[in-house]
Design an enzyme around this catalytic site. Structure first.
Site, PDB file in Angstrom:
ATOM      1  N   HIS A  33       0.606   6.198   8.632  1.00 54.33           N
ATOM      2  CA  HIS A  33       1.091   4.818   8.586  1.00 54.33           C
ATOM      3  C   HIS A  33       1.572   4.300   9.933  1.00 54.33           C
ATOM      4  O   HIS A  33       1.895   3.121  10.063  1.00 54.33           O
ATOM      5  CB  HIS A  33       2.182   4.693   7.511  1.00 54.33           C
ATOM      6  CG  HIS A  33       1.646   5.001   6.140  1.00 54.33           C
ATOM      7  ND1 HIS A  33       1.709   6.240   5.572  1.00 54.33           N
ATOM      8  CD2 HIS A  33       0.979   4.211   5.273  1.00 54.33           C
ATOM      9  CE1 HIS A  33       1.118   6.209   4.387  1.00 54.33           C
ATOM     10  NE2 HIS A  33       0.670   4.999   4.179  1.00 54.33           N
TER      11      HIS A  33
ATOM     12  N   LYS B 261      -6.238  -4.750   6.465  1.00 55.32           N
ATOM     13  CA  LYS B 261      -5.976  -6.156   6.183  1.00 55.32           C
ATOM     14  C   LYS B 261      -5.665  -6.906   7.476  1.00 55.32           C
ATOM     15  O   LYS B 261      -6.111  -8.030   7.669  1.00 55.32           O
ATOM     16  CB  LYS B 261      -4.764  -6.254   5.247  1.00 55.32           C
ATOM     17  CG  LYS B 261      -5.075  -7.012   3.977  1.00 55.32           C
ATOM     18  CD  LYS B 261      -3.861  -6.948   3.079  1.00 55.32           C
ATOM     19  CE  LYS B 261      -3.862  -8.046   2.061  1.00 55.32           C
ATOM     20  NZ  LYS B 261      -2.714  -7.927   1.159  1.00 55.32           N
TER      21      LYS B 261
END
Ligand code: MSP
Length: 510
Positions: free
Chosen positions: A145, A297
């Protein structure tokens, strides 16, 4: 033994994309293939709806969590039919019977002494929803992440996973096929060469309330992975549903490499503590990038299943995904790559072979299966190659080597196209003395098409269904029945259908 095949249950914090679609298409194809191969199959997918991430996503969307999870879960459920993915069960972790199973298992493992209460001070990654070890960090950040984990100190419940470490190592070593492809098995064994920490399985309600309450302490909810993995048994009626034992005996899980650790380490040890046999196999695939870049995204390159289907049709997408990726390795998606496969493999090779053969049967044999005369060397060669192809295809499909399975089919498609050119049926048709030879050539082509059609059914269900109809075949026959020569009834009607794979120009996708 029957097959119980699962996909991961997908988080409802994001909408379905190419990566989820690949997993779903693989699972559907394997289900269809196994049915064709004579096995009973139960195929389950679903959504993972508890935990921090979901609560945060709902808050960000300004929605009630319950409404939010209903909405996104429905998007996953609705994404599959257009891709011709047909699961037998769609499980949600908010289903009451799943919640009951999780609580029953927690109580059972607690009573057995494998869950204990303790202080914990550690580095928590919100993205992973778990505590990370120092060793897992890269430059102080979570490698998945790219964010720094938070230091969290709290009291929690722990699952004594470490107790089962040696058992798990022995099990993996004794069962070489337990985790495949081999690179992932090696990764797990290497991870297990270090002492295994116990697993924190609770979250205080004060910090997170969107979860399943611990049955023995209402101040806590269940850690989302402990909850989610249980879907694989709750979905088939654990503990005493009528089909549970039979289905569980044939359990195989499909995942991507991102969630190897929970599936290869947490889940088998949980099953051991629950007194259940481990699943039979874990199949691990690689990651799809888009134009060689990670799909995200923020980059704005997320590929949506509905857009892929609208542009190319479900059969083309399924073929592309299975043909392009070597199972277990990463691959890159691009519109150019899909178009190339569509126009070359599907329009040129398969579409042409099919259309040319059937047109000739219509023009030169009154659209009926002609009676073959004696086969010459060339006919026998095509016949033998087509029969051998089906065997090779079966071997590769059983090994989850979809790419190789399809390469074998396309090798025969190429051969059959060359056979047409070489035998030039349109020339034979001009000479009445060659009538028997013409009939033999056309019959050999039709039989080859029948075997190709059989192999394509699990991969391209709609197109293969149309081909079967054109050849006058029953679409439900098993592979073993089809794997013979000369099954098309002489005189049977052949219907020239529509062109299944028209070429698509770069500019005007379908
Ligand atoms: N909810 C957990 C799984 C719990 S299973 C008991 C989860 N959900 S997820 O929505 O993040 O889905 C991860 C899975 O989606 C991967 O394992 C894979 O099946 C699929 N993929 C997501 N992105 C992908 C790619 N870019 N490429 C290939 N598959 C990927 O983890």
């Amino acid at each position: 033994m029957s097959l119980y095949l699962t996909t991961p249950i997908f988080y409802v914090n994001a909408q379905p994309h190419l990566g989820h679609a690949y997993t779903a298409v693989v699972a559907d194809t394997v289900s269809r293939f196994n049915r064709l191969d004579g096995r009973k199959v139960f195929f389950q997918t679903g959504t993972d709806e508890h935990g921090d991430k979901i609560a945060q996503a709902a808050a960000a969307a300004g929605a009630e969590v319950r409404d939010y999870v209903d909405r996104i879960s429905a998007m996953f459920r609705d994404a599959w039919p257009p891709l011709l993915v047909e699961p037998d069960n769609f499980i949600r972790t908010t289903d009451p019977q799943h919640i009951a199973a999780v609580q029953q298992i927690l109580q059972q493992v607690y009573d057995r002494g494998d869950i204990y209460f303790s202080d914990y001070d550690g580095l928590y990654c919100k993205g992973c929803e778990r505590f990370l070890t120092e060793k897992e960090l890269v430059d102080g950040k979570c490698p998945d992440h790219l964010t720094a984990p938070e230091q969290v100190a709290e009291q929690n419940y722990f699952f004594a996973m470490g107790r089962y470490q040696q058992w798990l190592i022995d099990h993996i070593k004794a069962n070489p096929e337990f985790i495949t492809p081999e690179r992932y098995r090696n990764e797990v064994l290497s991870f297990l060469s270090e002492p295994l920490d116990d697993l924190c399985i609770s979250r205080p309600v004060s910090r997170l309330s969107w979860g399943i309450p611990l049955p023995f302490d209402q101040r806590f909810v269940t850690y989302v992975w402990f909850d989610a993995l249980i879907n694989y048994v709750s979905g088939i009626g654990y503990p005493d549903g009528p089909n549970f034992a039979r289905r569980w005996a044939g359990a195989e899980h499909l995942i991507a490499k991102d969630i190897l650790k929970p599936h290869a380490i947490f889940w088998p040890t949980m099953l051991k503590a629950m007194g259940l046999e481990p699943y039979r196999r874990l199949h691990v695939h690689g990651y799809w990038n888009v134009n060689e870049t990670k799909m995200s995204k923020s980059i704005g390159n997320v590929v949506r299943p509905e857009e892929m289907v609208a542009a190319y049709g479900a059969d083309t997408i399924r073929y592309f995904l299975l043909r392009e990726m070597s199972f277990g390795l990463d691959s890159s998606y691009s519109d150019e790559a899909v178009l190339a496969r569509r126009n070359s493999d599907l329009a040129n090779d398969l579409g042409n072979l099919f259309a040319r053969s059937l047109t000739m049967v219509k023009n030169f044999a009154e659209a009926r299966v002609p009676a073959p005369g004696p086969l010459n060397d060339e006919d026998r060669e095509l016949r033998d190659a087509a029969l051998a192809m089906l065997e090779e295809y079966r071997r590769h499909m059983r090994a989850w080597s979809f790419r190789q399975a399809l390469e074998a089919v396309w090798e025969v498609i190429g051969r059959a196209n060359r056979y047409i050119v070489h035998n030039a049926p349109w020339e034979l048709a001009k000479d009445p003395a060659q009538a028997e030879r013409l009939a033999t050539v056309l019959n050999t082509l039709l039989e080859t098409l029948r075997l190709i059609n059989c192999a394509l059914r699990p991969v391209m269900p709609a197109a293969a269904g149309k081909m079967a109809l054109a050849l006058g075949l029953e679409p439900e026959t098993e592979l073993a029945t089809q794997q013979k020569w000369g099954l098309l009834p002489v005189g049977g009607a052949i219907n020239l259908g529509e062109n299944m794979f028209p070429r698509i120009k770069t500019k005007d996708k379908k």
